[in-house]
Design an enzyme around this catalytic site. Structure first.
Site, mmCIF file in Angstrom:
data_model
loop_
_atom_site.group_PDB
_atom_site.id
_atom_site.type_symbol
_atom_site.label_atom_id
_atom_site.label_comp_id
_atom_site.label_asym_id
_atom_site.label_seq_id
_atom_site.Cartn_x
_atom_site.Cartn_y
_atom_site.Cartn_z
ATOM 1 N N ASP A 30 0.814 -1.228 0.000
ATOM 2 C CA ASP A 30 0.000 0.000 0.000
ATOM 3 C C ASP A 30 0.847 1.279 0.000
ATOM 4 O OD1 ASP A 30 -1.911 -2.009 0.537
ATOM 5 O OD2 ASP A 30 -1.956 -1.546 2.680
ATOM 6 N N GLU A 200 -11.200 -1.338 -3.096
ATOM 7 C CA GLU A 200 -10.540 -0.568 -2.020
ATOM 8 C C GLU A 200 -9.423 0.279 -2.628
ATOM 9 O OE1 GLU A 200 -9.468 -4.004 0.250
ATOM 10 O OE2 GLU A 200 -7.637 -4.360 -0.882
#
Ligand SMILES: *[C@@H]1O[C@H](CO)[C@@H](O)[C@H](O)[C@H]1NC(C)=O
Ligand SMILES: *[C@@H]1O[C@H](CO)[C@@H](O)[C@H](O)[C@H]1NC(C)=O
Ligand SMILES: *[C@@H]1O[C@H](CO)[C@@H](O)[C@H](O)[C@H]1NC(C)=O
Ligand SMILES: *[C@@H]1O[C@H](CO)[C@@H](O)[C@H](O)[C@H]1NC(C)=O
Length: 318
Positions: A30, A200
């Site tokens: 991420d 997401e």
């Protein structure tokens, strides 16, 4: 013949074949890509089982090749309400402070946790929890309060936070010091902007007046995690889906997603930071952070990203 050619190029051009990706063999995911103080910054998730995913490290570089690690810029002990599973940082400068948004606790209905914000004097911390509670702790429109991406609209200077897991994306407007939310013109605070396929990891980029809303699709623990995008002409949409621009490559890696983009101040080049799973790994947390080139065609559409082991050499920053 082919082998000989590869051998020859290794011999003649050792620098061009030196692997730069991943930026470290330690598992991180991420990545948030940003530029502060003439340095490239990556703020990633430390990728480990949720009960060990309890701190954040950061990385800085002047060229996207050599990285300096800054350890434990925020830890679970710094956040009174955090108990486990901290992930997905997003960092921005506002005034003379740096604000670090993060997710904690993998929150479900009735539980405490969500997206928090910490503040510090430097982009590599140390950071302190700003509120003593999550900024967004409720499940609104079905969106798990995770994966915040903070965005300053270059046109209006308004700050927005895009966020959401479980297949739903909300956008909220932040107040001037990020202690709370401001209502939209219609009086509401949460606007759902979920595009088709969204899972997401939202991200927003502006170029030539186009708003590129990007996100991850598929399951993060599997091979088909990927990045798609849509285009619009303002930060709140509507957005028109364009397609997938980053996905697994059987010659390089699987599970490529949850990205962010380095935008050079002169907008001459774009570099995408993302995580991927090495070909010999299947564990969900076996994720490594990489940087590759991202390009636009003449119509402003984003070209498919080629994942590489060579990576990119970033130009000197002003
Ligand atoms: C955060 O916690 C660490 C211990 O995990 C501590 O060393 C550090 O001083 C704390 N930072 C702040 C800003 O309080
Ligand atoms: C943030 O701004 C609000 C007004 O918008 C003010 O009431 C509050 O004290 C400020 N908080 C901090 C931590 O500066
Ligand atoms: C995958 O390859 C790397 C680099 O050679 C190695 O360190 C790692 O242990 C391997 N992983 C597995 C699951 O075998
Ligand atoms: C990806 O590779 C293809 C084939 O080599 C090339 O045409 C294309 O320009 C590359 N795309 C990017 C964004 O570098």
């Amino acid at each position: 013949m082919e082998t000989f050619h590869i051998f020859l190029s290794l011999f003649l051009f050792p620098l061009s074949t030196t692997p730069i990706n991943p930026i470290t063999s330690t598992f991180y995911a991420d990545p948030e890509a940003s530029i502060f103080n003439s340095l490239y910054h990556i703020h990633p998730t430390y990728s480990a089982p949720y009960d060990q995913q309890t701190f954040f490290d950061a990385f800085t570089s002047s060229d996207l090749v050599t990285w300096t690690k800054h350890e434990k810029i925020l830890t679970i002990g710094n956040v009174s309400w955090a108990t486990r599973a901290m992930w997905a940082p997003s960092v921005i400068k506002n005034g003379d402070k740096y604000y670090f948004f993060f997710s904690a606790n993998d929150v479900h209905e009735g539980e405490i946790g969500g997206i928090g914000v910490a503040v510090g004097d430097s982009p590599v911390g140390p950071f302190s929890d700003l509120l003593g509670r999550p900024l967004i702790g409720e499940i609104i429109n079905g969106a798990q309060p995770i994966d915040g991406f903070v965005f300053r609209d270059p046109i209006t200077s308004a700050h927005y936070l895009y966020y959401g897991g479980w297949g739903h994306c909300n956008v909220v407007r932040l107040n001037s010091n990020f202690t709370g939310l401001l209502p939209f013109i219609d009086g509401t605070y949460y606007k759902e902007i979920t595009p088709e396929g969204y899972v997401e990891g939202p991200f927003m980029l502006v170029r030539n007046g186009n708003y590129y809303f990007m996100w991850s699709e598929g399951g993060w623990g599997g091979p088909d995690y990927r990045v798609a995008y849509a285009m619009g002409n303002n930060p709140l949409g509507p957005f028109v889906k364009q397609g997938v621009i980053l996905e697994q490559d059987i010659n390089v890696a699987t599970g490529a997603g949850h990205h962010s983009v380095f935008q050079l101040p002169d907008e001459s080049e774009y570099f995408i930071a993302y995580h991927r799973r090495p070909l010999n790994e299947t564990d969900a947390n076996a994720r490594v952070v990489c940087v590759d080139r991202m390009e636009f065609d003449q119509d402003g559409k984003i070209l498919k990203v080629n994942m590489t082991f060579e990576g990119v050499v970033g130009p000197d920053l002003p």
